[in-house]
Design an enzyme around this catalytic site. Sequence first.
Site, PDB file in Angstrom:
ATOM      1  CG  HIS A   1      -3.104  -1.678  -3.376  1.00  0.00           C
ATOM      2  ND1 HIS A   1      -2.064  -2.516  -3.101  1.00  0.00           N
ATOM      3  CD2 HIS A   1      -3.621  -1.339  -2.176  1.00  0.00           C
ATOM      4  CE1 HIS A   1      -1.968  -2.684  -1.799  1.00  0.00           C
ATOM      5  NE2 HIS A   1      -2.906  -1.978  -1.209  1.00  0.00           N
TER       6      HIS A   1
ATOM      7  CG  MET B   1      -5.583  -6.256   6.714  1.00  0.00           C
ATOM      8  SD  MET B   1      -6.880  -5.105   6.225  1.00  0.00           S
ATOM      9  CE  MET B   1      -7.098  -4.160   7.746  1.00  0.00           C
ATOM     10  CB  SER B   2      -1.015  -8.281   2.321  1.00  0.00           C
ATOM     11  OG  SER B   2       0.062  -7.534   2.841  1.00  0.00           O
TER      12      SER B   2
ATOM     13  CG  HIS C   1      -5.280  -6.948  -0.162  1.00  0.00           C
ATOM     14  ND1 HIS C   1      -5.215  -6.029  -1.174  1.00  0.00           N
ATOM     15  CD2 HIS C   1      -4.250  -6.686   0.664  1.00  0.00           C
ATOM     16  CE1 HIS C   1      -4.184  -5.223  -0.966  1.00  0.00           C
ATOM     17  NE2 HIS C   1      -3.570  -5.601   0.141  1.00  0.00           N
TER      18      HIS C   1
ATOM     19  CG  ASN D   1      -1.586   2.128  11.523  1.00  0.00           C
ATOM     20  OD1 ASN D   1      -1.272   1.654  10.428  1.00  0.00           O
ATOM     21  ND2 ASN D   1      -2.243   1.437  12.441  1.00  0.00           N
TER      22      ASN D   1
ATOM     23  CB  ALA E   1       0.955  -0.410   4.673  1.00  0.00           C
TER      24      ALA E   1
ATOM     25  CB  SER F   1      -0.852   0.080   1.273  1.00  0.00           C
ATOM     26  OG  SER F   1      -1.888  -0.819   1.229  1.00  0.00           O
TER      27      SER F   1
ATOM     28  CG  HIS G   1      -6.893   2.974   2.994  1.00  0.00           C
ATOM     29  ND1 HIS G   1      -5.912   1.997   3.114  1.00  0.00           N
ATOM     30  CD2 HIS G   1      -6.969   3.228   1.667  1.00  0.00           C
ATOM     31  CE1 HIS G   1      -5.441   1.694   1.910  1.00  0.00           C
ATOM     32  NE2 HIS G   1      -6.061   2.424   1.012  1.00  0.00           N
TER      33      HIS G   1
ATOM     34  CE1 TYR H   1      -8.894  -5.024   1.037  1.00  0.00           C
ATOM     35  CE2 TYR H   1      -7.204  -5.943   2.454  1.00  0.00           C
ATOM     36  CZ  TYR H   1      -7.615  -4.988   1.542  1.00  0.00           C
ATOM     37  OH  TYR H   1      -6.751  -4.015   1.137  1.00  0.00           O
ATOM     38  CD  GLU H   2      -8.283  -6.315  -3.483  1.00  0.00           C
ATOM     39  OE1 GLU H   2      -8.480  -5.591  -4.454  1.00  0.00           O
ATOM     40  OE2 GLU H   2      -7.192  -6.894  -3.283  1.00  0.00           O
TER      41      GLU H   2
HETATM   42  N1  HPA Z   1      -4.049  -3.157  10.998  1.00  0.00           N
HETATM   43  C1  HPA Z   1      -4.138  -3.991   9.950  1.00  0.00           C
HETATM   44  N2  HPA Z   1      -3.621  -3.716   8.767  1.00  0.00           N
HETATM   45  C2  HPA Z   1      -2.959  -2.566   8.617  1.00  0.00           C
HETATM   46  C3  HPA Z   1      -2.811  -1.646   9.665  1.00  0.00           C
HETATM   47  C4  HPA Z   1      -3.398  -1.958  10.924  1.00  0.00           C
HETATM   48  O1  HPA Z   1      -3.311  -1.200  11.896  1.00  0.00           O
HETATM   49  N3  HPA Z   1      -2.094  -0.601   9.178  1.00  0.00           N
HETATM   50  C5  HPA Z   1      -1.808  -0.880   7.882  1.00  0.00           C
HETATM   51  N4  HPA Z   1      -2.326  -2.070   7.536  1.00  0.00           N
END
Ligand code: HPA
Length: 278
Positions: free
Chosen positions: A60, A214-215, A82, A238, A112, A29, A250, A84-85
């Site tokens: 993306h 998530m990847s 992903h 983050n 990320a 990301s 996001h 989740y898509e």
């Molecule tokens: N959680 C899950 N996936 C993420 C995060 C998060 O805090 N930051 C970037 N991708």
Amino acid sequence: MLYDQVVEATQAIQQHTEVKPALAIILGSGLGDLANEIRDAVAIPYSEIPHFAQSTVVGHAGRLLIGTLSGVPVVAMQGRFHFYEGHPVHLTTLPVRVMRLLGAETLIVSNAAGGVNPAYLPGHFMLLRDHIYMPGLAGGSPLVGPHDERLGERFPAVGKAYDAELRALAHEVADRYPEITLHEGVYTMVAGPSYETPAELAFLRTIGTDAVGMSTAPEVVVARQVGMRVLGISLITNSATGSEAAEVNHAEVLSTADAVRTKFANLVMGIVERIGAQ
Ligand code: HPA
């Protein structure tokens, strides 16, 4: 058959270029900018590659680039798929099989991630030393299904998935840049797409997570099945300790990624150069 799909996708890509990549890169990301550094790149939209899904997430792009990075022939995914898509997990990892068949023996995979370890702050990087693949442990592995010998082993070992030599080399490159903070740690993959609750983050920390995303874990499992060396890099976008005052979003993830794009490019290009010299 999955194997036939991999061959068809590979042959379609080979119509566009004669370059045989030695190295594959998956750009996470907001980290797709590195693609601009690939010289003489042929860019192939995923929509033109048979059996590739489409990437649907803001931040993306959806294309494959083949060219030269730091003097090394590479294939790079600008945008990934992903779970989740809504894609079946074995299709999210199909590009890894294709990149291996194109010739890539090493995979640099980036993402990320949220910093669960309180010392892992936004803008820092983390090399993956190991992962906890939550959906994979619960039956969501891309290797679930009928086995085809041509895809690799039925029961691949992933205990040494993240190559120690490549990690050492990455630290050497990072040491040249005082502005880069490079940790090492455990990445936990969750399915998403909602971010985690404080109770979930407390749980993830208890089980040994340093960063959450998530990847990556499915791609790494497949990369190991096809015998690639793997280097994994998280950008901490983050804090995800569970005690944040503001909720993550996001846009924050993308703006942190944007702020560090030069650092990320320098780090990866330095690593690629060193791998090329091996
Ligand atoms: N959680 C899950 N996936 C993420 C995060 C998060 O805090 N930051 C970037 N991708």
